[in-house]
Structure formats: structure tokens, C-alpha cells
Enzyme design. Sequence first.
Site, short mmCIF file in Angstrom:
data_model
loop_
_atom_site.label_atom_id
_atom_site.label_comp_id
_atom_site.label_asym_id
_atom_site.label_seq_id
_atom_site.Cartn_x
_atom_site.Cartn_y
_atom_site.Cartn_z
N PRO A 56 23.83 -29.31 -52.17
CA PRO A 56 24.13 -29.69 -50.79
C PRO A 56 24.99 -30.95 -50.74
O PRO A 56 25.14 -31.67 -51.72
CB PRO A 56 22.75 -29.92 -50.17
CG PRO A 56 21.85 -30.18 -51.31
CD PRO A 56 22.41 -29.47 -52.50
N ARG A 57 25.50 -31.23 -49.59
CA ARG A 57 26.42 -32.37 -49.41
C ARG A 57 25.70 -33.68 -49.14
O ARG A 57 26.20 -34.52 -48.41
CB ARG A 57 27.37 -32.07 -48.25
CG ARG A 57 28.26 -30.88 -48.48
CD ARG A 57 29.50 -31.32 -49.19
NE ARG A 57 30.39 -30.18 -49.39
CZ ARG A 57 31.12 -30.03 -50.46
NH1 ARG A 57 31.10 -30.93 -51.39
NH2 ARG A 57 31.88 -28.98 -50.58
#
Length: 149
Positions: A56-57
Site C-alpha cells: 500500500p501507499r
Amino acid sequence: MASTTHILLSAVLLSSFAAAALASVGTSCIPGMAIPHNPLDSCRWYVSTRTCGVGPRLATQEMKARCCRQLEAIPAYCRCEAVRILMDGVVTSSGQHEGRLLQDLPGCPRQVQRAFAPKLVTEVECNLATIHGGPFCLSLIGAGEQIEP
């Protein structure tokens, strides 16, 4: 003579208590008892990001902090078992499969993640004591390929 017998009896009793304590520790490190069901779910994405840059970011440091908090909440004597469950899973007494959160991802093979996962307790990562008295899991050394973080 009586003192020698007393010392010998005390040593036998002490070793019996130690063996019983170790046996109870080993049986309590199961999901739903000393560790939660599906332990270390926050570590899944940290491991894949740390090893392969996949995930994920979120900032890597935030993912690491979440993972370390989750690992720290588990008793020291169960941390290696929790990492093992993250890596390989476990079948519960009710027959359900839990854990094994590390999966093959595009560009990030599961084996690479498995090689890194035991390092979560080390000084460089979360720096947490385990059943072995320091930040390492002897039972998981060599669980995957030897890959530097």
C-alpha cells in the site's frame, strides 16, 4: 548425607517445575490464547514493502511502527510462533486455517518475504525480546533463503 539428599531432591523438583513451565508456554502460543487470531496482519504489508517495494501507499516507517506495535503486544515467549504463523499459517483445533498472510505477489515471491519475516524481531527492525532471551528466533533461522534486508 541428609543434606546431599535434600539438595538432590530440590534439584529434581526444580527441573520438574521448569519442564512443566516450558511445556505450558509451548501449548499456550496458539491463536485465541496468548496470541490473537491471525496475528501480525499489519506486518504483512510491511514485509512485502521492505523486501520488494510492493504494498500500500503508506510510508514504510508508519507500516513498520504498526507492525512493531502488533508484535510487541504479543508476549515475548510467543513472538517467534506469531512470526511463524505469519509465514506459514496454522490449523486451529477447530480445523480452520489461520495465518500464512505472506503470499506470492506480482514481483514479490512468497519465499523472499519468508526469508525476511524472522528478522522482524531483530534490533534493526522491532528490537523485541523473544523466548530465546534476545531479539531473534532460533527456530526460524534458515526458514527461507538467506537474503539481506
